[in-house]
Design an enzyme around this catalytic site. Structure first.
Site, PDB file in Angstrom:
ATOM      1  N   CYS A 100       0.860  -1.183   0.000  1.00  0.00           N
ATOM      2  CA  CYS A 100       0.000   0.000   0.000  1.00  0.00           C
ATOM      3  C   CYS A 100       0.896   1.232   0.000  1.00  0.00           C
ATOM      4  O   CYS A 100       1.639   1.466   0.957  1.00  0.00           O
ATOM      5  CB  CYS A 100      -0.914   0.013   1.220  1.00  0.00           C
ATOM      6  SG  CYS A 100      -1.904   1.513   1.337  1.00  0.00           S
TER       7      CYS A 100
ATOM      8  N   ASN B 192       0.084   4.552   0.032  1.00  0.00           N
ATOM      9  CA  ASN B 192      -0.282   5.549   1.032  1.00  0.00           C
ATOM     10  C   ASN B 192      -0.006   5.036   2.441  1.00  0.00           C
ATOM     11  O   ASN B 192       0.411   5.799   3.316  1.00  0.00           O
ATOM     12  CB  ASN B 192      -1.764   5.920   0.888  1.00  0.00           C
ATOM     13  CG  ASN B 192      -2.056   6.634  -0.411  1.00  0.00           C
ATOM     14  OD1 ASN B 192      -1.278   7.452  -0.872  1.00  0.00           O
ATOM     15  ND2 ASN B 192      -3.180   6.305  -1.022  1.00  0.00           N
TER      16      ASN B 192
ATOM     17  N   ASN C 102       0.800  -5.271  -6.207  1.00  0.00           N
ATOM     18  CA  ASN C 102      -0.546  -5.827  -6.141  1.00  0.00           C
ATOM     19  C   ASN C 102      -1.209  -5.573  -7.501  1.00  0.00           C
ATOM     20  O   ASN C 102      -0.761  -4.737  -8.278  1.00  0.00           O
ATOM     21  CB  ASN C 102      -1.352  -5.233  -4.978  1.00  0.00           C
ATOM     22  CG  ASN C 102      -1.307  -3.715  -4.950  1.00  0.00           C
ATOM     23  OD1 ASN C 102      -0.761  -3.070  -5.825  1.00  0.00           O
ATOM     24  ND2 ASN C 102      -1.897  -3.128  -3.924  1.00  0.00           N
TER      25      ASN C 102
ATOM     26  N   HIS D  85      -3.517  -4.394 -10.608  1.00  0.00           N
ATOM     27  CA  HIS D  85      -4.290  -3.215 -10.981  1.00  0.00           C
ATOM     28  C   HIS D  85      -4.810  -3.348 -12.398  1.00  0.00           C
ATOM     29  O   HIS D  85      -4.135  -3.862 -13.281  1.00  0.00           O
ATOM     30  CB  HIS D  85      -3.436  -1.953 -10.878  1.00  0.00           C
ATOM     31  CG  HIS D  85      -3.089  -1.589  -9.478  1.00  0.00           C
ATOM     32  ND1 HIS D  85      -3.907  -0.823  -8.682  1.00  0.00           N
ATOM     33  CD2 HIS D  85      -2.020  -1.917  -8.718  1.00  0.00           C
ATOM     34  CE1 HIS D  85      -3.354  -0.692  -7.494  1.00  0.00           C
ATOM     35  NE2 HIS D  85      -2.201  -1.345  -7.496  1.00  0.00           N
TER      36      HIS D  85
ATOM     37  N   ASN E 286      -7.581  -4.239  -8.082  1.00  0.00           N
ATOM     38  CA  ASN E 286      -7.879  -2.838  -7.811  1.00  0.00           C
ATOM     39  C   ASN E 286      -8.105  -2.165  -9.164  1.00  0.00           C
ATOM     40  O   ASN E 286      -7.274  -2.311 -10.072  1.00  0.00           O
ATOM     41  CB  ASN E 286      -6.715  -2.173  -7.083  1.00  0.00           C
ATOM     42  CG  ASN E 286      -6.350  -2.899  -5.807  1.00  0.00           C
ATOM     43  OD1 ASN E 286      -7.126  -2.966  -4.869  1.00  0.00           O
ATOM     44  ND2 ASN E 286      -5.144  -3.466  -5.771  1.00  0.00           N
TER      45      ASN E 286
ATOM     46  N   GLU F 221     -10.850  -0.417  -4.546  1.00  0.00           N
ATOM     47  CA  GLU F 221      -9.845  -1.347  -4.046  1.00  0.00           C
ATOM     48  C   GLU F 221     -10.505  -2.632  -3.554  1.00  0.00           C
ATOM     49  O   GLU F 221     -11.488  -2.585  -2.803  1.00  0.00           O
ATOM     50  CB  GLU F 221      -9.044  -0.717  -2.910  1.00  0.00           C
ATOM     51  CG  GLU F 221      -8.232   0.502  -3.335  1.00  0.00           C
ATOM     52  CD  GLU F 221      -7.247   0.916  -2.271  1.00  0.00           C
ATOM     53  OE1 GLU F 221      -6.396   0.071  -1.886  1.00  0.00           O
ATOM     54  OE2 GLU F 221      -7.311   2.068  -1.811  1.00  0.00           O
TER      55      GLU F 221
ATOM     56  N   CYS G 146      -5.275   5.858  -3.634  1.00  0.00           N
ATOM     57  CA  CYS G 146      -4.554   4.582  -3.635  1.00  0.00           C
ATOM     58  C   CYS G 146      -3.182   4.850  -4.236  1.00  0.00           C
ATOM     59  O   CYS G 146      -3.085   5.232  -5.408  1.00  0.00           O
ATOM     60  CB  CYS G 146      -5.312   3.529  -4.447  1.00  0.00           C
ATOM     61  SG  CYS G 146      -4.418   1.962  -4.631  1.00  0.00           S
TER      62      CYS G 146
ATOM     63  N   GLY H 116      -2.224   2.385  -6.888  1.00  0.00           N
ATOM     64  CA  GLY H 116      -3.119   2.648  -8.013  1.00  0.00           C
ATOM     65  C   GLY H 116      -2.708   3.880  -8.798  1.00  0.00           C
ATOM     66  O   GLY H 116      -2.799   3.909 -10.035  1.00  0.00           O
TER      67      GLY H 116
END
Length: 280
Positions: free
Chosen positions: A74, A76, A163, A165, A197, A215, A224, A227
């Site tokens: 993640c 953020n 992850n 996307h 996502n 998400e 995100c 993202g």
């Protein structure tokens, strides 16, 4: 009952509950995350992030989405972790190397006048374009590829930033999109074996993108980080943007630099909201 000490921080309004779990955690964090993240009955957040010890880096970040599912990375959240550990003196390394389920990430902080973290830059690594590694149910790259979702045809670009996307470029204003309807349809699509996502992106010029995101495990969030990186590299890859862009999200802006060495640098704010304790 146990007392759990926590802090709540956000990056671009993507908020998380942070816990120093280096000495252990009371119970199953996957089971506890939905309770802590509940915005009416709990603290309220998009996820739960644990600070843990690491043999491979300065510390480890383990992430649970608001529904209790595990997230690999993640953007953020890792900015918030950098502020969480720096401002409390929990980990003093700078640059900070953080082990995640998506590998070790390097983080650098920018301090304000009182020595506390204001902004954070994260080396997010290299984008992965191979379909099976993202993963999606296709070999090779998925760049501007048609995908039918519940009878509607979309053109998608898929990439992993640690992850999975799926980036969908749109011509109109993203603010009016029915994301609560569209997001789950993409996340449950069989083309995405581990969910996805989904970023709905409008290119506003070579240096600026506008984006909303759904998400997996959290629903629509205000921002995100991974993202935003996915949207930026997808825009550059398809000729819709340059390699350095500002991504405007509902929660604010992120600066993304897809460098010539193929690594993606993300820079944005890190803000503490509250700290406290809760019975669990």
């Amino acid at each position: 009952m146990a007392i759990l000490r926590f802090a709540k921080l956000h990056g671009t309004a993507n908020d998380f509950v942070y816990v120093d779990a280096r000495a252990g955690f009371p119970g199953d964090p996957a089971a506890l995350a939905p309770r802590l993240c509940d915005r009416r009955r709990g603290i309220g957040a998009d996820g739960l992030i644990l600070l843990e010890s690491s043999a491979a880096a300065d510390c480890r970040m383990t992430i649970y989405n608001a529904d209790g599912s595990r997230a690999e990375m993640c953007g953020n959240g890792i900015r918030g972790l950098a502020k969480f550990v720096h401002d409390r003196g929990l980990v003093t390394a700078d640059p900070l190397r953080v082990e995640t389920d998506a590998g070790v990430k390097t983080v650098r902080t920018e301090l304000n006048g009182d020595g506390r973290v204001a902004r954070v830059s994260v080396d997010m690594g290299r984008p992965l374009w191979d379909g099976r590694q993202i993963p999606v149910a296709a070999d090779g790259e998925v760049v501007d590829r048609p995908l039918e979702v519940d009878g509607h045809r979309y053109v998608v670009t898929c990439v992993s930033m640690g992850n999975p996307h799926c980036v969908v470029f749109v011509d109109g204003d993203v603010a009016g999109l029915p994301l609560a309807d569209l997001g789950p349809r993409f996340a449950r699509h069989p083309f995405f074996p581990r969910g996805v996502n989904t970023e709905f992106v409008r290119a506003l010029g070579p240096e600026r993108l506008e984006m909303r995101v759904w998400e997996r495990g959290a629903g629509e969030t205000m921002a995100c980080g991974t993202g935003a990186c996915a949207a930026a590299v997808a825009a550059a890859r398809t000729g819709r943007g340059g390699r350095r862009v500002v991504v405007a999200l509902r929660g604010g802006e992120l600066e993304i630099d897809w460098r010539l060495d193929d690594r993606v640098l993300m820079t944005g704010d890190a803000v503490e909201v509250i700290e406290g304790q809760v019975e669990v």
